[in-house]
Design a protein around this motif. Structure first.
Motif, PDB file in Angstrom:
ATOM      1  N   ARG A 156       2.040  26.179  28.497  1.00  0.00           N
ATOM      2  CA  ARG A 156       2.393  25.551  29.782  1.00  0.00           C
ATOM      3  C   ARG A 156       3.746  26.060  30.230  1.00  0.00           C
ATOM      4  NH1 ARG A 156       6.006  21.036  29.575  1.00  0.00           N
ATOM      5  NH2 ARG A 156       6.689  20.645  27.426  1.00  0.00           N
ATOM      6  N   PHE A 157       4.010  25.929  31.531  1.00  0.00           N
ATOM      7  CA  PHE A 157       5.298  26.302  32.106  1.00  0.00           C
ATOM      8  C   PHE A 157       6.070  25.015  32.389  1.00  0.00           C
ATOM      9  CE2 PHE A 157       3.022  30.139  32.325  1.00  0.00           C
ATOM     10  CZ  PHE A 157       3.925  31.182  32.501  1.00  0.00           C
ATOM     11  N   ALA A 158       7.069  24.758  31.567  1.00  0.00           N
ATOM     12  CA  ALA A 158       7.831  23.518  31.639  1.00  0.00           C
ATOM     13  C   ALA A 158       8.907  23.604  32.714  1.00  0.00           C
ATOM     14  CB  ALA A 158       8.474  23.239  30.283  1.00  0.00           C
ATOM     15  N   PRO A 159       9.440  22.460  33.147  1.00  0.00           N
ATOM     16  CA  PRO A 159      10.600  22.487  34.055  1.00  0.00           C
ATOM     17  C   PRO A 159      11.749  23.266  33.423  1.00  0.00           C
ATOM     18  CG  PRO A 159       9.677  20.278  33.912  1.00  0.00           C
ATOM     19  CD  PRO A 159       8.983  21.097  32.860  1.00  0.00           C
ATOM     20  N   LEU A 160      12.506  23.953  34.250  1.00  0.00           N
ATOM     21  CA  LEU A 160      13.578  24.805  33.737  1.00  0.00           C
ATOM     22  C   LEU A 160      14.857  23.991  33.563  1.00  0.00           C
ATOM     23  CD1 LEU A 160      14.456  27.592  32.856  1.00  0.00           C
ATOM     24  CD2 LEU A 160      15.012  28.112  35.236  1.00  0.00           C
ATOM     25  N   THR A 161      15.200  23.730  32.323  1.00  0.00           N
ATOM     26  CA  THR A 161      16.445  23.061  31.953  1.00  0.00           C
ATOM     27  C   THR A 161      17.222  24.006  31.044  1.00  0.00           C
ATOM     28  OG1 THR A 161      15.403  22.059  30.010  1.00  0.00           O
ATOM     29  CG2 THR A 161      15.330  20.789  32.077  1.00  0.00           C
ATOM     30  N   ARG A 162      18.457  23.650  30.710  1.00  0.00           N
ATOM     31  CA  ARG A 162      19.237  24.506  29.822  1.00  0.00           C
ATOM     32  C   ARG A 162      18.562  24.665  28.462  1.00  0.00           C
ATOM     33  NH1 ARG A 162      21.262  28.753  29.661  1.00  0.00           N
ATOM     34  NH2 ARG A 162      22.282  28.194  31.630  1.00  0.00           N
ATOM     35  N   PRO A 163      18.085  23.573  27.821  1.00  0.00           N
ATOM     36  CA  PRO A 163      17.369  23.779  26.549  1.00  0.00           C
ATOM     37  C   PRO A 163      16.118  24.643  26.708  1.00  0.00           C
ATOM     38  CG  PRO A 163      18.024  21.483  26.783  1.00  0.00           C
ATOM     39  CD  PRO A 163      18.292  22.142  28.102  1.00  0.00           C
ATOM     40  N   ALA A 164      15.394  24.490  27.831  1.00  0.00           N
ATOM     41  CA  ALA A 164      14.197  25.308  28.053  1.00  0.00           C
ATOM     42  C   ALA A 164      14.573  26.772  28.233  1.00  0.00           C
ATOM     43  CB  ALA A 164      13.434  24.801  29.276  1.00  0.00           C
ATOM     44  N   ALA A 165      15.655  27.039  28.946  1.00  0.00           N
ATOM     45  CA  ALA A 165      16.117  28.419  29.133  1.00  0.00           C
ATOM     46  C   ALA A 165      16.543  29.043  27.802  1.00  0.00           C
ATOM     47  CB  ALA A 165      17.271  28.455  30.129  1.00  0.00           C
TER      48      ALA A 165
ATOM     49  N   VAL B  91       8.024  14.321  25.736  1.00  0.00           N
ATOM     50  CA  VAL B  91       9.268  14.998  25.365  1.00  0.00           C
ATOM     51  C   VAL B  91       9.054  16.492  25.566  1.00  0.00           C
ATOM     52  CG1 VAL B  91      10.909  15.439  23.508  1.00  0.00           C
ATOM     53  CG2 VAL B  91       9.830  13.180  23.724  1.00  0.00           C
ATOM     54  N   GLN B  92       9.811  17.091  26.471  1.00  0.00           N
ATOM     55  CA  GLN B  92       9.565  18.478  26.860  1.00  0.00           C
ATOM     56  C   GLN B  92       9.734  19.457  25.705  1.00  0.00           C
ATOM     57  OE1 GLN B  92       8.385  19.647  29.690  1.00  0.00           O
ATOM     58  NE2 GLN B  92       8.309  17.687  30.741  1.00  0.00           N
ATOM     59  N   SER B  93      10.626  19.138  24.792  1.00  0.00           N
ATOM     60  CA  SER B  93      10.897  20.078  23.696  1.00  0.00           C
ATOM     61  C   SER B  93       9.892  19.965  22.563  1.00  0.00           C
ATOM     62  CB  SER B  93      12.305  19.833  23.147  1.00  0.00           C
ATOM     63  OG  SER B  93      12.420  18.501  22.655  1.00  0.00           O
ATOM     64  N   ALA B  94       8.992  18.984  22.635  1.00  0.00           N
ATOM     65  CA  ALA B  94       8.078  18.731  21.507  1.00  0.00           C
ATOM     66  C   ALA B  94       7.196  19.930  21.198  1.00  0.00           C
ATOM     67  CB  ALA B  94       7.225  17.500  21.798  1.00  0.00           C
ATOM     68  N   ASP B  95       6.828  20.693  22.215  1.00  0.00           N
ATOM     69  CA  ASP B  95       6.000  21.888  22.003  1.00  0.00           C
ATOM     70  C   ASP B  95       6.765  23.163  22.350  1.00  0.00           C
ATOM     71  OD1 ASP B  95       6.154  21.630  24.726  1.00  0.00           O
ATOM     72  OD2 ASP B  95       4.022  21.946  25.101  1.00  0.00           O
ATOM     73  N   ASN B  96       8.095  23.105  22.178  1.00  0.00           N
ATOM     74  CA  ASN B  96       8.957  24.250  22.499  1.00  0.00           C
ATOM     75  C   ASN B  96       8.792  24.661  23.958  1.00  0.00           C
ATOM     76  OD1 ASN B  96      10.969  26.135  21.679  1.00  0.00           O
ATOM     77  ND2 ASN B  96       9.426  27.755  21.581  1.00  0.00           N
ATOM     78  N   PHE B  97       8.656  23.648  24.834  1.00  0.00           N
ATOM     79  CA  PHE B  97       8.562  23.856  26.278  1.00  0.00           C
ATOM     80  C   PHE B  97       7.356  24.717  26.668  1.00  0.00           C
ATOM     81  CE2 PHE B  97      12.950  23.341  24.918  1.00  0.00           C
ATOM     82  CZ  PHE B  97      13.349  22.232  25.656  1.00  0.00           C
ATOM     83  N   GLY B  98       6.305  24.643  25.860  1.00  0.00           N
ATOM     84  CA  GLY B  98       5.090  25.398  26.148  1.00  0.00           C
ATOM     85  C   GLY B  98       5.108  26.824  25.642  1.00  0.00           C
TER      86      GLY B  98
END
Length: 333
Positions: free
Chosen positions: A142-151, A117-124
């Protein structure tokens, strides 16, 4: 049915399941199967690898080894993966080219591990704190994939640094494939400094090129971002070590090369400037072949093999103290 018989049936079922799982966990490969894997890996190297000359040499080498019977003892997927990876790396070394064994059936989607789950660690985006007098400290794992929640998470993360007089970003041990996330974070740290009068809202950072030199993907800063920017003039320090890899290296290299925007502190990074594609080749084997390479817009080069070279070389465990001293001197504290 008696209890003893029930227990025996249950035990027998577990034994069969274990045997089936054991079979799945290390696929047996006979001579035709080994030949298929070797020849298909060689074909993909020759047709796809970003370094055609080295890839062809590696492909020719493993075909010749196959013909000489050197792989006759590698009768399982795991053993063949180890041996072929070693042989290819001896001629065409890079972190993205190898034969990968997986402990499940690649053809069965139900057996594939669930992605994290990408959000589990606040996207790194691990943490922000202040160190002493107005010096910000950002840690990225880490550098997670760029999604709206990640942005959105990046905006909240970077907004905290806007009022700092100096900023330290800790990339030690950071990796990931999110080069677009790196470009977004760079948007909070860069401004066009090539001309005093005419300033572009977006800055071209680097490209990914294929084996022919064709640009397959571009990475630019964003003209508009949510939240406040740290800005392109205040002191910036990046902490790195030999486990800083992938998109974290791209982020560090781009900021270092753009009019020396950032001071890199620590030890040389992993040297991982390529992107690979994985393709199934048998039930438990998949090839990974590096198909593109990074090219910084200013240097027209990258950090493959050599790593990003620090401006201030120091032991990684001392990097934070060293950067803190540099930041304090820069802001006169």
């Amino acid at each position: 049915m008696g209890k003893d018989l029930k227990r025996w049936i249950a035990a027998a079922a577990l034994t069969v399941a274990a045997a089936t799982q054991a079979q799945v966990l290390d696929e047996a490969l006979d001579a035709p199967a080994r030949a298929h894997v070797v020849n298909e890996f060689a074909r993909r190297l020759t047709a796809q690898h970003v370094d055609p000359a080295r890839a062809k040499a590696a492909a020719d080498d493993i075909r010749q080894r196959l013909a000489r019977g050197e792989y006759d003892q590698q009768t399982t997927a795991r053993a063949l993966a180890i041996r072929l990876t070693r042989d290819v790396a001896a001629i065409a070394p890079d972190r993205h080219t190898y034969l990968e064994y997986v402990p499940y059936d690649l053809a069965d989607e139900r057996q594939r591990p669930q992605p994290p789950v990408q959000s589990a660690d606040n996207f790194g985006l691990h943490k922000f704190e202040t160190l002493g007098a107005h010096i910000g400290y950002l840690q990225i794992s880490r550098f997670a994939p760029l999604t709206r929640p990640a942005a959105d998470a990046a905006a909240r993360f970077m907004d905290q640094a806007a009022d700092c007089a100096a900023l330290i970003i800790d990339l030690r041990d950071a990796g990931g494939d999110g080069q677009a996330m790196g470009a977004l974070l760079s948007s909070y740290l860069l401004e066009d400094r090539r001309s005093y009068f005419f300033k572009d809202k977006q800055i071209h950072l680097h490209d990914q090129l294929d084996r022919s030199g064709r640009v397959v993907e571009e990475f630019w800063t964003s003209a508009d971002v949510a939240g406040r920017r740290y800005g392109g003039m205040k002191p910036l320090y990046l902490l790195v070590n030999d486990r800083t890899s992938g998109a974290a290296e791209a982020f560090a290299y781009d900021l270092q090369q753009y009019v020396k925007r950032a001071v890199v502190v620590g030890s040389p990074t992993a040297g991982d400037a390529r992107v690979s594609v994985k393709q199934r080749v048998s039930r438990q084997l998949q090839t990974s072949v590096a198909m593109t390479r990074a090219s910084n817009v200013i240097t027209r080069a990258n950090w493959e093999g050599t790593g990003v070279q620090p401006d201030h070389m120091t032991a990684p465990e001392q990097a934070l103290n060293a950067a803190l001293a540099l930041a304090q001197a820069a802001i006169g504290r």
